[in-house]
Design a protein around this motif. Sequence first.
Motif, PDB file in Angstrom:
ATOM      1  N   THR A 169       0.840  -1.196   0.000  1.00 21.06           N
ATOM      2  CA  THR A 169       0.000   0.000   0.000  1.00 21.06           C
ATOM      3  C   THR A 169       0.878   1.249   0.000  1.00 21.06           C
ATOM      4  OG1 THR A 169      -0.284  -0.522   2.358  1.00 21.06           O
ATOM      5  CG2 THR A 169      -2.189  -0.857   0.946  1.00 21.06           C
ATOM      6  N   THR A 170       2.166   1.071   0.271  1.00 22.21           N
ATOM      7  CA  THR A 170       3.140   2.155   0.118  1.00 22.21           C
ATOM      8  C   THR A 170       4.336   1.578  -0.637  1.00 22.21           C
ATOM      9  OG1 THR A 170       2.514   2.998   2.290  1.00 22.21           O
ATOM     10  CG2 THR A 170       4.556   3.859   1.372  1.00 22.21           C
ATOM     11  N   SER A 183       0.108  -4.434   3.270  1.00 20.08           N
ATOM     12  CA  SER A 183      -1.163  -4.571   3.990  1.00 20.08           C
ATOM     13  C   SER A 183      -1.827  -5.902   3.655  1.00 20.08           C
ATOM     14  CB  SER A 183      -2.115  -3.424   3.632  1.00 20.08           C
ATOM     15  OG  SER A 183      -1.514  -2.184   3.980  1.00 20.08           O
ATOM     16  N   ALA A 184      -2.566  -6.416   4.639  1.00 12.90           N
ATOM     17  CA  ALA A 184      -3.259  -7.695   4.438  1.00 12.90           C
ATOM     18  C   ALA A 184      -4.761  -7.437   4.308  1.00 12.90           C
ATOM     19  CB  ALA A 184      -2.985  -8.623   5.614  1.00 12.90           C
ATOM     20  N   PHE A 185      -5.380  -8.161   3.401  1.00 12.46           N
ATOM     21  CA  PHE A 185      -6.816  -8.005   3.143  1.00 12.46           C
ATOM     22  C   PHE A 185      -7.505  -9.360   3.156  1.00 12.46           C
ATOM     23  CE2 PHE A 185      -4.564  -4.639   0.954  1.00 12.46           C
ATOM     24  CZ  PHE A 185      -5.288  -3.500   1.290  1.00 12.46           C
ATOM     25  N   LEU A 186      -8.753  -9.329   3.563  1.00 15.50           N
ATOM     26  CA  LEU A 186      -9.582 -10.526   3.460  1.00 15.50           C
ATOM     27  C   LEU A 186     -10.404 -10.376   2.183  1.00 15.50           C
ATOM     28  CD1 LEU A 186      -9.911 -12.970   5.263  1.00 15.50           C
ATOM     29  CD2 LEU A 186     -11.670 -11.747   6.528  1.00 15.50           C
ATOM     30  N   VAL A 187     -10.159 -11.245   1.218  1.00 16.54           N
ATOM     31  CA  VAL A 187     -10.813 -11.103  -0.086  1.00 16.54           C
ATOM     32  C   VAL A 187     -11.950 -12.108  -0.216  1.00 16.54           C
ATOM     33  CG1 VAL A 187     -10.464 -11.247  -2.588  1.00 16.54           C
ATOM     34  CG2 VAL A 187      -8.651 -10.326  -1.122  1.00 16.54           C
ATOM     35  N   ASP A 188     -13.125 -11.607  -0.597  1.00 15.57           N
ATOM     36  CA  ASP A 188     -14.267 -12.468  -0.914  1.00 15.57           C
ATOM     37  C   ASP A 188     -14.035 -12.986  -2.343  1.00 15.57           C
ATOM     38  OD1 ASP A 188     -16.683 -13.393  -1.959  1.00 15.57           O
ATOM     39  OD2 ASP A 188     -17.880 -12.083  -0.665  1.00 15.57           O
ATOM     40  N   VAL A 189     -13.633 -14.248  -2.458  1.00 13.17           N
ATOM     41  CA  VAL A 189     -13.180 -14.768  -3.756  1.00 13.17           C
ATOM     42  C   VAL A 189     -14.321 -14.764  -4.784  1.00 13.17           C
ATOM     43  CG1 VAL A 189     -12.158 -16.763  -4.945  1.00 13.17           C
ATOM     44  CG2 VAL A 189     -11.408 -16.179  -2.626  1.00 13.17           C
ATOM     45  N   LEU A 225      -9.733  -4.731   5.279  1.00 10.42           N
ATOM     46  CA  LEU A 225      -8.331  -4.661   5.708  1.00 10.42           C
ATOM     47  C   LEU A 225      -8.187  -5.471   7.000  1.00 10.42           C
ATOM     48  CD1 LEU A 225      -5.658  -3.045   5.060  1.00 10.42           C
ATOM     49  CD2 LEU A 225      -6.503  -1.335   6.693  1.00 10.42           C
ATOM     50  N   LEU A 226      -7.140  -6.303   7.073  1.00 10.07           N
ATOM     51  CA  LEU A 226      -6.880  -7.076   8.304  1.00 10.07           C
ATOM     52  C   LEU A 226      -5.769  -6.379   9.062  1.00 10.07           C
ATOM     53  CD1 LEU A 226      -6.729 -10.910   7.498  1.00 10.07           C
ATOM     54  CD2 LEU A 226      -8.310  -9.745   9.042  1.00 10.07           C
ATOM     55  N   GLY A 227      -6.055  -5.926  10.259  1.00  6.09           N
ATOM     56  CA  GLY A 227      -5.059  -5.146  10.997  1.00  6.09           C
ATOM     57  C   GLY A 227      -4.958  -3.750  10.393  1.00  6.09           C
ATOM     58  N   LYS A 228      -3.839  -3.068  10.715  1.00  7.66           N
ATOM     59  CA  LYS A 228      -3.699  -1.680  10.242  1.00  7.66           C
ATOM     60  C   LYS A 228      -3.056  -1.629   8.863  1.00  7.66           C
ATOM     61  CE  LYS A 228      -3.200   0.540  14.700  1.00  7.66           C
ATOM     62  NZ  LYS A 228      -2.222   0.445  15.744  1.00  7.66           N
ATOM     63  N   GLU A 229      -3.390  -0.568   8.104  1.00 12.46           N
ATOM     64  CA  GLU A 229      -2.726  -0.371   6.814  1.00 12.46           C
ATOM     65  C   GLU A 229      -1.220  -0.231   7.037  1.00 12.46           C
ATOM     66  OE1 GLU A 229      -4.199   2.537   3.742  1.00 12.46           O
ATOM     67  OE2 GLU A 229      -2.073   3.079   3.704  1.00 12.46           O
TER      68      GLU A 229
END
Length: 385
Positions: A169-170, A183-189, A225-229
């Motif tokens: 993300t940076t 950054s970690a994301f939870l993706v709806d596949v 977003l999982l946790g902070k950016e």
Amino acid sequence: MTTTSDLDSIREAVKQLCAKYPEDYWLGLDRTRGYPTDFVRELTESGFLTVLIPEEYGGAGLGVMEAAVIMEQVCRSGAHAGACHAQMYVMGSVLRHGSLEQKQYYLPKIAAGELRLQSFGVTEPTTGTDTTSLKTFARKDGDDYVVNGQKVWISRIEHSDLMVLLARTTPKEQTKKKTEGLSAFLVDVGEAVKHGLTIKPIESMINHHSCELFFDDLRIPAANLLGKEGEGFKVILDGMNAERILIAAECVGDGRYFIDKASHYATERVVFDRPIGQNQGVQFPIARCYTEVEAAWLMVEKAAKMFDEGLPCGAEANMSKMLASEASWHAGDVCMQTFGGFAFAKEYHIERKFRETRLYQIAPISTNLILSFIGEHVLKMPRSF
Ligand SMILES: Cc1cc2nc3c(=O)[nH]c(=O)nc-3n(C[C@H](O)[C@H](O)[C@H](O)COP(=O)(O)OP(=O)(O)OC[C@H]3O[C@@H](n4cnc5c(N)ncnc54)[C@H](O)[C@@H]3O)c2cc1C
């Protein structure tokens, strides 16, 4: 606290469940590149695949020790745990780093088998093990992130409702430390494939359902977003110790499978009017492999115990993975040699397990990278990269 007899009961129950899915079931799937839907469903509904989910979210709330015993027994029974093992440890990213709303929404559904979180997307074709150099970028745009990039070897995504995705993300050049700005994301596949995610299966040596992924302006809600950016590396890193320990347990299961097969065959097979196992040239390699596999299990137990006590266990988790993956590979090789030409016949199943267990010296982390971790962080030798 779980006692040895509790662990034995878990082992016995898993053994009985696996007996319903004999080796021909796995051979059939290997031939057709099929997914063990029924097995995974039963492992979930019986509560074994969700043991690490706390009771308040519908799981058994047990530890990595119990989970290791389950995965070890699954592999010892001849199954291919790679079809579902990630559900155990990827869930930890949501548990440890998800918001209360995310935990309350996702974890009970995962525990009930309504949602499958089987997939994690980290590896990229151009950067490989050098994770912090990955190029997939998620740009903030209003209430969404817009993702562009590519991943490779992302397993089980076709059989998963959710994926944990790691993206930048940076840009790396704009961060103080290379581990920042991810950054970690939870993706709806299911949603993602309709809006910019393309999944391309890779034809590979084992039936691991691994795919290439292409992201073309995929929009992910910022709420995912999982946790902070910028702190996604920690989200992924935190899950790695459990992952290493569970994979090590699977390798011990594979190793015990090979030793069971080899020692029985060496006792039964008669050549030159004597069981081949009477020849010490056949017997000793099997005994040596047994010793290696059992020693690796001690390291798995040590790492799992430390993990469950909340102690730092990076070194032990990595060492258990390295020792167990090498021990299972040696045992597979000796099993092949013991069976002679019959080892090549698919109906004997050994060649399938032999291919499957080879993976674990490469993924999820290769042996060299483990040695580098031990050399640098445990033995304090000079940094290499
Ligand atoms: C079947 C399969 C399933 C997988 N599933 C997933 C998944 O679900 N999700 C996911 O994100 N990834 C997955 N992976 C990817 C896996 O984690 C990587 O393949 C692994 O981490 C190695 O990365 P690489 O293949 O890019 O190798 P590279 O990074 O290209 O390395 C190649 C070789 O060079 C060695 N090497 C590299 N740099 C150094 C160094 N500095 N010092 C010494 N040796 C070095 C490595 O040890 C390795 O042996 C999977 C891979 C496979 C094969």
